[in-house]
Write a protein that holds these residues in place. Sequence first.
Motif, PDB file in Angstrom:
ATOM      1  N   GLU A   1       0.763   4.947   2.689  1.00  0.00           N
ATOM      2  CA  GLU A   1      -0.646   4.563   2.589  1.00  0.00           C
ATOM      3  C   GLU A   1      -0.903   4.080   1.168  1.00  0.00           C
ATOM      4  N   VAL A   2      -1.291   2.818   1.022  1.00  0.00           N
ATOM      5  CA  VAL A   2      -1.662   2.291  -0.284  1.00  0.00           C
ATOM      6  C   VAL A   2      -3.147   2.556  -0.469  1.00  0.00           C
ATOM      7  N   ARG A   3      -3.483   3.275  -1.527  1.00  0.00           N
ATOM      8  CA  ARG A   3      -4.884   3.634  -1.775  1.00  0.00           C
ATOM      9  C   ARG A   3      -5.586   2.690  -2.733  1.00  0.00           C
ATOM     10  N   HIS A   4      -4.838   2.130  -3.655  1.00  0.00           N
ATOM     11  CA  HIS A   4      -5.437   1.236  -4.651  1.00  0.00           C
ATOM     12  C   HIS A   4      -4.328   0.371  -5.234  1.00  0.00           C
ATOM     13  N   SER A   5      -4.661  -0.864  -5.512  1.00  0.00           N
ATOM     14  CA  SER A   5      -3.690  -1.764  -6.107  1.00  0.00           C
ATOM     15  C   SER A   5      -4.406  -2.731  -7.025  1.00  0.00           C
ATOM     16  N   ARG A   6      -3.827  -2.962  -8.187  1.00  0.00           N
ATOM     17  CA  ARG A   6      -4.361  -3.983  -9.078  1.00  0.00           C
ATOM     18  C   ARG A   6      -3.198  -4.590  -9.840  1.00  0.00           C
ATOM     19  N   GLY A   7      -3.337  -5.871 -10.131  1.00  0.00           N
ATOM     20  CA  GLY A   7      -2.291  -6.542 -10.878  1.00  0.00           C
ATOM     21  C   GLY A   7      -2.850  -7.706 -11.660  1.00  0.00           C
ATOM     22  N   GLY A   8      -2.440  -7.813 -12.893  1.00  0.00           N
ATOM     23  CA  GLY A   8      -2.800  -8.946 -13.724  1.00  0.00           C
ATOM     24  C   GLY A   8      -1.606  -9.881 -13.823  1.00  0.00           C
ATOM     25  N   ASP A   9      -1.546 -10.627 -14.914  1.00  0.00           N
ATOM     26  CA  ASP A   9      -0.423 -11.542 -15.101  1.00  0.00           C
ATOM     27  C   ASP A   9       0.859 -10.816 -15.489  1.00  0.00           C
ATOM     28  N   SER A  10       0.714  -9.699 -16.221  1.00  0.00           N
ATOM     29  CA  SER A  10       1.914  -9.041 -16.722  1.00  0.00           C
ATOM     30  C   SER A  10       1.983  -7.536 -16.463  1.00  0.00           C
ATOM     31  N   GLU A  11       0.894  -6.925 -16.019  1.00  0.00           N
ATOM     32  CA  GLU A  11       0.899  -5.484 -15.743  1.00  0.00           C
ATOM     33  C   GLU A  11       0.124  -5.204 -14.466  1.00  0.00           C
ATOM     34  N   GLY A  12       0.470  -4.108 -13.810  1.00  0.00           N
ATOM     35  CA  GLY A  12      -0.246  -3.707 -12.605  1.00  0.00           C
ATOM     36  C   GLY A  12       0.016  -2.258 -12.287  1.00  0.00           C
TER      37      GLY A  12
END
Length: 131
Positions: free
Chosen positions: A75-86
């Motif tokens: 179960e994925v609860r939260h995800s975030r990603g920028g250009d170089s980190e996530g």
Amino acid sequence: MVQAADCPCGSGRPYADCCAPYHEGLAAPTPETLMRSRYAAFVLAKVDYLLATWHPSTRPAELVLDARLRWLGLEVRHSRGGDSEGEVEFVARCKLNGKAGRLHEVSRFVCEEGRWYYVAGVMQEGKSRRR
């Protein structure tokens, strides 16, 4: 119920159209995609993929998977990603020697030269197995 052709990552898509291309060398486009493909690699015991997608700064020299451990769901609860980190927060359910367990973690990822890598994870609650 998951069918044999369904991807272990829980996307509901066939493995061949989901995580298989990443396991075969395609670069995952987001931290969540990499995390899902790594979960599927744990399920399918793809140690080489797990090591290849682990950032060299934190990668272990070797990885031995416990064959008795069965992964049961993600179960994925939260995800975030920028250009170089996530980061990705997830809960992975498992069973070891008939006893149910879960891994609740926030994983950190970095992107270098167009490829995402798992860096490290922080457990979120209780006793969980280390990835």
